[in-house]
Structures are given as C-alpha cells and as structure tokens.
Design a protein around this motif. Structure first.
Motif, PDB file in Angstrom:
ATOM      1  N   ARG A   1      -0.339  -2.435  -6.089  1.00 49.95           N
ATOM      2  CA  ARG A   1      -0.700  -0.617  -6.464  1.00 49.95           C
ATOM      3  C   ARG A   1       0.740  -0.887  -7.801  1.00 49.95           C
ATOM      4  NH1 ARG A   1       2.737   1.500  -1.219  1.00 49.95           N
ATOM      5  NH2 ARG A   1       2.090   2.983  -2.039  1.00 49.95           N
TER       6      ARG A   1
ATOM      7  N   ARG B   1     -15.526   0.713 -11.658  1.00 52.88           N
ATOM      8  CA  ARG B   1     -13.980   1.145 -12.918  1.00 52.88           C
ATOM      9  C   ARG B   1     -14.094  -0.055 -14.283  1.00 52.88           C
ATOM     10  NH1 ARG B   1     -10.135   3.417 -14.474  1.00 52.88           N
ATOM     11  NH2 ARG B   1      -7.925   2.593 -14.233  1.00 52.88           N
TER      12      ARG B   1
ATOM     13  N   GLU C   1     -16.263   1.646 -16.896  1.00 50.92           N
ATOM     14  CA  GLU C   1     -15.118   2.792 -17.024  1.00 50.92           C
ATOM     15  C   GLU C   1     -14.548   1.762 -18.667  1.00 50.92           C
ATOM     16  OE1 GLU C   1     -13.660   6.063 -14.874  1.00 50.92           O
ATOM     17  OE2 GLU C   1     -12.117   4.692 -15.022  1.00 50.92           O
ATOM     18  N   CYS C   2     -13.371   1.191 -18.229  1.00 50.72           N
ATOM     19  CA  CYS C   2     -12.421   0.084 -19.168  1.00 50.72           C
ATOM     20  C   CYS C   2     -13.041  -0.360 -19.764  1.00 50.72           C
ATOM     21  CB  CYS C   2     -11.829  -1.074 -18.575  1.00 50.72           C
ATOM     22  SG  CYS C   2     -10.306  -0.445 -16.841  1.00 50.72           S
TER      23      CYS C   2
ATOM     24  N   LEU D   1      -5.858  -2.830 -15.155  1.00 49.93           N
ATOM     25  CA  LEU D   1      -5.584  -1.598 -14.664  1.00 49.93           C
ATOM     26  C   LEU D   1      -7.031  -1.638 -14.191  1.00 49.93           C
ATOM     27  CD1 LEU D   1      -5.321   0.537 -18.120  1.00 49.93           C
ATOM     28  CD2 LEU D   1      -3.923   1.165 -15.765  1.00 49.93           C
TER      29      LEU D   1
ATOM     30  N   HIS E   1      -7.720  -2.428 -10.623  1.00 54.16           N
ATOM     31  CA  HIS E   1      -7.151  -1.717  -9.159  1.00 54.16           C
ATOM     32  C   HIS E   1      -7.522  -0.525  -9.175  1.00 54.16           C
ATOM     33  CE1 HIS E   1      -3.959  -4.220 -10.910  1.00 54.16           C
ATOM     34  NE2 HIS E   1      -3.233  -3.318  -9.648  1.00 54.16           N
ATOM     35  N   SER E   2      -6.932   0.333 -10.792  1.00 49.85           N
ATOM     36  CA  SER E   2      -6.429   2.146 -10.641  1.00 49.85           C
ATOM     37  C   SER E   2      -5.020   1.375  -9.910  1.00 49.85           C
ATOM     38  CB  SER E   2      -7.199   2.685  -9.990  1.00 49.85           C
ATOM     39  OG  SER E   2      -8.607   2.318 -10.535  1.00 49.85           O
TER      40      SER E   2
ATOM     41  N   GLU F   1      -1.145   2.845  -9.578  1.00 51.56           N
ATOM     42  CA  GLU F   1      -0.405   3.660  -9.179  1.00 51.56           C
ATOM     43  C   GLU F   1       0.608   3.958 -10.660  1.00 51.56           C
ATOM     44  OE1 GLU F   1       1.591   4.461  -5.410  1.00 51.56           O
ATOM     45  OE2 GLU F   1       0.315   2.703  -4.792  1.00 51.56           O
TER      46      GLU F   1
ATOM     47  N   GLU G   1      -5.427   7.360 -19.839  1.00 51.00           N
ATOM     48  CA  GLU G   1      -5.655   6.868 -18.511  1.00 51.00           C
ATOM     49  C   GLU G   1      -4.262   8.056 -17.728  1.00 51.00           C
ATOM     50  OE1 GLU G   1      -7.293   4.613 -16.968  1.00 51.00           O
ATOM     51  OE2 GLU G   1      -5.815   4.419 -15.658  1.00 51.00           O
TER      52      GLU G   1
ATOM     53  N   ARG H   1      -5.560   9.958 -15.184  1.00 48.30           N
ATOM     54  CA  ARG H   1      -5.423   9.522 -13.870  1.00 48.30           C
ATOM     55  C   ARG H   1      -4.534   9.775 -13.339  1.00 48.30           C
ATOM     56  NH1 ARG H   1      -9.782   6.428 -12.693  1.00 48.30           N
ATOM     57  NH2 ARG H   1      -9.679   5.069 -11.227  1.00 48.30           N
TER      58      ARG H   1
ATOM     59  N   THR I   1      -1.711   7.850 -13.863  1.00 50.33           N
ATOM     60  CA  THR I   1      -1.831   6.635 -13.716  1.00 50.33           C
ATOM     61  C   THR I   1       0.607   7.459 -14.601  1.00 50.33           C
ATOM     62  OG1 THR I   1      -3.113   5.666 -14.223  1.00 50.33           O
ATOM     63  CG2 THR I   1      -1.377   4.318 -14.152  1.00 50.33           C
TER      64      THR I   1
END
Lengths: 320, 279
Positions: free
Chosen positions: A89, A127, A130-131, A162, A164-165, A167, A193, A197, A199
C-alpha cells in the motif's frame, strides 16, 4: 489519517575507539519525540539538514527500522510487525538506491514488480502504459538499468514505486543530482499523480523548489526534533527569509542604501554590482526593481531565493 | 501490539507467480555474463582433468578400485562434482551481505515478499542457468574423454534431478546463514572464507567423502556439506541406490528444511536489530 506518528524516538548506540582495545558506548538520539500526521491526499515536505533525522524517520515509517519509543501507524498498520502487508500500500523512492534490477532491461523490472505486487494482467498493463506515457519510458524499456543515465533511471524508479498505485508515496530526495529539465518533468508528473489519483506524498528534499511546487505543508526537523510544522509562506515569514535582488549597473554608482523596504548587503566591483535584500511580506520584487531603476541605469538583474539550509539555520537561530 | 483490521487479501509469503518471475530474473541476470560463464567452465574442466589424474593414479596402486569406485565411476564422480561447482555455488556468494553492507537491503525489505523465499527463488534461477552454462560441457567433454558410468538403478535415475535441486537448496540455506552475519559484523569476508574452506573439504569436492578416514567421514556427515555435493554425485555414480538413494534425498530434504528454518530464525533476530546503513 494515512500517517500517524506519536512521540517517535530512535536511539543509536555508537561505539568509539578509546585506546587499543577499549570501546566506549554512546547513545545518540537521531529522532526525538516527533509527532505529526498526514491526511489523505496531502503532500508533506519533510526537510532538515544532513543528519537531522529525516532518513531515520522514513525507515521507521516503512517498517525497516524499529523505533526506540513512540507509536507509528501507516494506513492503519503497524509498520514493523506488518511490513510486507504495508509494502503493498506504500511506494517508495530512495534517491540514493535503486529498486530496479541492475543487470536487466528496464522492462523486466516492471514485469517483476507486477508479479511481486500481484497485479492482475489488465491492471498492470494499463497502469504501466499510464506511467510510461507520462514519464516517457518506452524508449528506455530495452536498455539494461545499469546503462541508464541518472535522470532516466529516476523516471524508472518513480514508475516502479507507483506501479501498484500505492496510497502513500514516500520520496527520499527524488530530484537529487538531476538537471533542471528532468527535475521539472518529475515534479509535473508527481503533481498530476496527486491531483488525479489523490495519492498522499511524503517528500524529503534539499531543493526548496520541490517543496514550492509540490507541498502544501512542511515539517522541519533539526537535531532529531520537530522544529516547525506549517506552510512554506508561514515558515518564510517566521524566519524572515530574505530574497536578494542582484543588480548589474551600466556604470558604477554610489551604494543604493536608500531603496525602500530593502537592506543593502554587498557592493561589488566599485558599485557595478549591488546586492539588495528584501522580505517578501514587506515589499515586492517589482517595487524594488522600479525603485532601483528610478535611481540608476540597469544592465542586468537576478533574484536569489532563500535555500533550505538557510531557512533551517535561521529557524535554529531564531530559537526554533 | 494491537493490529488494526485491514482490508484486502492476507499477505502470502511468496506467491507462485512472483517466485517464477524472480527465478527467471535470477536466470537472466547470470545469462548476461557469458564470458564469465565460459571462463568458469574452462577452469572447472581443467581442474577436473587434474583431479581425475590424481584419483586414477591412486586406483592404479590399489588394484583397480578404491572405496567402491572403479575407473568409470571415479570419472563420473569427478565430472559430476566439477559440473556442480557453479550450480551449488561451492565457492560461496555474498550478494545478500553486500546489500546489507550498502543498505540496499532497505529496498528488499520494502517489498511485499518474504525475504528468504524471494532470495531462494532468485538463487534457483541462478542455479538453473549454471546447469546449462557451467554443467553440461564438463560432463560431456569429461565423459567422452575419460569414460562415464551411467546410473542403472531406477531409483537413483528418478531421484537424480530432485537431488540436484535439493543440493542447491541446502547450499542456499547455508550461504543465506553466512550472509546474515553481515547484520552483525558488516564485513563478512572472514566468516565467508572459513565457510568456503570448510565446505570445499567436507562436501566431497576435493576427494569423495568415501575416501575420508572414518573420523573425518563422521565429522563430515555431522555437517550439511556432503548433502550439497556428495549426495547428487552418489546417485550418479551408483554409490547410493534403491532405498539408500531415497534415504539420501530424504536426508537432503531434512537438512534443507532445518537450515531454512534456522535461517528464518536468525533473519528475524537480524531484522529486529536492523540498522539500515547509509542515508
């Protein structure tokens, strides 16, 4: 709260030589009674001089260093006991270390990280796309990591953190050693980002521009203790950080000691170059430039901003 | 310590897909350095010739056999052991210790993986590459030039591949323990040298364990070392057949599990006192 830290402390035991065989033990407190929290979506700048305790704090937040005392919760988890759960996370970029596979093409690292974080194929693909688009990674995919330039590698590191996206994104000196253009691109990506998102970002840096561009709140740590918690403008006005206008004149002039709202710091080359310090809350750069131009003929000018070391030193001198 | 309820799947020690990906990365990483593999293979082959010449001189004196080995079986032992040198990393490794020393271990610990099992997966990938790059040529060339006795016992044939695999696991578990010393002493060259010297003697690399005097044989089998080299050689040479072959592999399995468990125990101690080096 994504990050919750209460009365955090970490002591190191340092052994020093004291004679041929004798060693003396010293206890050094690297982090001392630090408390703060970070709300979801916030970007917190964590600054301090070298050895102030920044990295020690971050290691404790990541669960790779055991606190001597105090309480840490990240995403509601206890970092040391639940390190591997937490790792899914949280994403981290340690500017001085690499999380990419040194001998393998960059693309392989992302495939490995996808498997490590158990990302479903479709999610992983979208993902990564995107990156890769935003950080311009496609052309680097076939290159072994050891052959990437620092700027290229840092783009890869950020994408790796990033993928694994997470938090929470922890960035330890992410722009260290990068040229201006690379820094700007990286900041732009991180800002997006965050807005797109949500983040949460925790950032340590020596570059005040990183803070200006990314953070809405700053913590200053000094000798292991929290010295300031607030916004950058509040910090600047508290320590009275000065901007300095440097003017180059067409011909030597007498010292410009009477410009309103400024203090003349230095005069060089017999009056050809003069440094005028002013405080942003008292006057504007435009007003100072206009006042100087009304007195002498300008050839060139530059404004230098206070740097982090300067701000922290002043904070320390002001009694913290 | 109270643990907050958290959503999502529980952490699995090492998911199969990640293990496979890490093994492939371990393979690919070593495959990058072809010249090194070639040089290593050449050295292993040359030393195999020397080792075999000495052993053949011995059986000339003893009348054709020694400790149950005939000429072809000795040749098989030599080429099998030479082929396994890189596979089971007889000369040790210090990758993990290096990462502790530089502080890069922080990156490994910040991953949602079991540290020991993920390093094991990477090491199995490395070993798989070594089978091809360092194992095949000494076996084929040595066997062709000096003779080879293929195992005829069905149990030994069936268990040969598992025995090699478990030899790698035993070796990994030992090297992992030695590398963990880096958490306490930072520089592990001392412990590593002692480890390599002891292993090389007791694993059966220099001469087969069966040729040892009884006291040394007892000493050797009190350590895990024969199980990381002598054991697969015994299956290949026919020293160990039938139930004995099954016993060999069972012993390897027991040593693997015990050493991995010990490694986990020491790792838990190490991470408790963990000080990640560097800023």
């Amino acid at each position: 709260m994504i990050v919750d830290v209460e009365h955090l402390r970490r002591d190191y035991v340092v052994r020093r030589r004291a004679g041929r065989f004798a060693r003396t033990r010293h206890v050094v407190t690297a982090v001392d009674d630090v408390s703060f929290s970070i709300a979801p979506g916030e970007c917190l700048g964590y600054i301090g001089a070298n050895g102030a305790g920044k990295s020690t704090t971050i290691k404790m937040l990541m669960g790779i260093l055991l606190p001597t005392a105090g309480r840490v919760r990240i995403c509601g988890l206890e970092p040391v006991a639940q390190r591997t759960v937490l790792a899914r996370r949280v994403g981290a970029v340690f500017g001085q270390r690499s999380q990419l596979w040194w001998d393998l093409p960059l693309a392989d690292s992302f495939r490995l990280l996808g498997a490590i974080h158990r990302l479903p194929e479709a999610l992983w693909r979208s993902r990564l796309r995107e990156c890769a688009d935003q950080l311009e990674l496609d052309e680097l995919f076939p290159t072994p990591v050891r052959e990437l330039s620092l700027g290229q590698r840092m783009r890869g590191e950020v994408a790796a953190a990033l993928l694994h996206s997470p938090e929470l994104l922890v960035l330890d000196e992410p722009t260290i050693g990068l040229d201006l253009l690379s820094k700007e691109r990286l900041r732009g990506f991180l800002a997006r980002e965050r807005t797109e998102r949500g983040t949460t970002i925790l950032l340590t840096t020596h570059d005040l521009t990183d803070i200006e561009r990314l953070s809405d709140r700053i913590l200053v740590i000094d000798h292991g203790r929290l010295a300031f918690d607030g916004t950058l403008p509040a910090l600047v006005s508290r320590v009275g950080a000065e901007r300095v206008l440097v003017v180059d004149l067409v011909e030597p002039a007498a010292p410009l000691a009477d410009v309103p709202g400024t203090v003349l710091r230095t005069v060089e080359a017999g009056g050809l170059r003069q440094h005028l310090a002013f405080r942003p809350e008292q006057t504007t750069a435009a007003a100072v430039v206009a006042a100087v131009a009304g007195r002498v003929q300008l050839r060139d000018l530059a404004i230098t901003e206070p740097d982090i070391e300067d701000v922290v030193r002043r904070l320390y001198l002001s009694g913290g | 310590m109270p643990v907050a309820a958290q959503p999502g799947r529980p952490a699995v020690a090492l998911p199969a897909a990640a293990a496979l990906a890490l093994a492939r990365a371990g393979f690919a990483r070593w495959a990058t350095y072809r010249q090194a593999a070639l040089a290593g293979m050449f050295t292993n082959t040359v030393f195999g010739v020397i080792k075999l010449s000495v052993l053949l001189a011995i059986i000339k004196q003893t009348g054709g056999t020694v400790a149950g080995y005939d000429r072809d079986q000795l040749s098989t032992y030599v080429w099998m052991s030479q082929a396994l040198i890189a596979v089971v990393a007889v000369f040790g490794s210090s990758d993990l210790a290096q990462r502790v020393r530089t502080g890069d271990i922080a990156v490994d610990l910040a991953r949602p993986l079991d540290l020991q099992l993920s390093w094991l997966a990477t090491d199995l990938g490395r070993a798989a590459y070594a089978v091809f790059a360092r194992g095949v040529l000494p076996m084929v060339l040595g066997g062709a030039l000096f003779g080879f006795s293929f195992p005829t016992d069905p149990a030994a044939v069936a268990l040969l591949a598992p025995a090699v695999l478990l030899a790698v696991v035993v070796s990994f578990a030992c090297r992992f323990l030695v590398n963990l010393a880096a958490f306490w002493v930072v520089e592990i060259r001392g412990p590593l040298t002692i480890y390599v010297l002891t292993t090389n003697l007791l694993c059966g690399l220099i001469i087969p364990v069966q040729l040892f005097p009884t006291w040394l044989k007892v000493l050797a089998y009190a350590t895990p070392f024969p199980w990381l080299l002598q054991a697969p050689c015994d299956l290949a040479t026919g020293q160990s057949r039938g139930w004995a072959a099954a016993g060999t592999v069972a012993a390897q399995l027991a040593w693997s599990l015990a050493l991995l468990a010990l490694g986990r125990l020491v790792l838990a101690r190490a991470t408790r006192k963990l000080v990640v080096q560097g800023g």
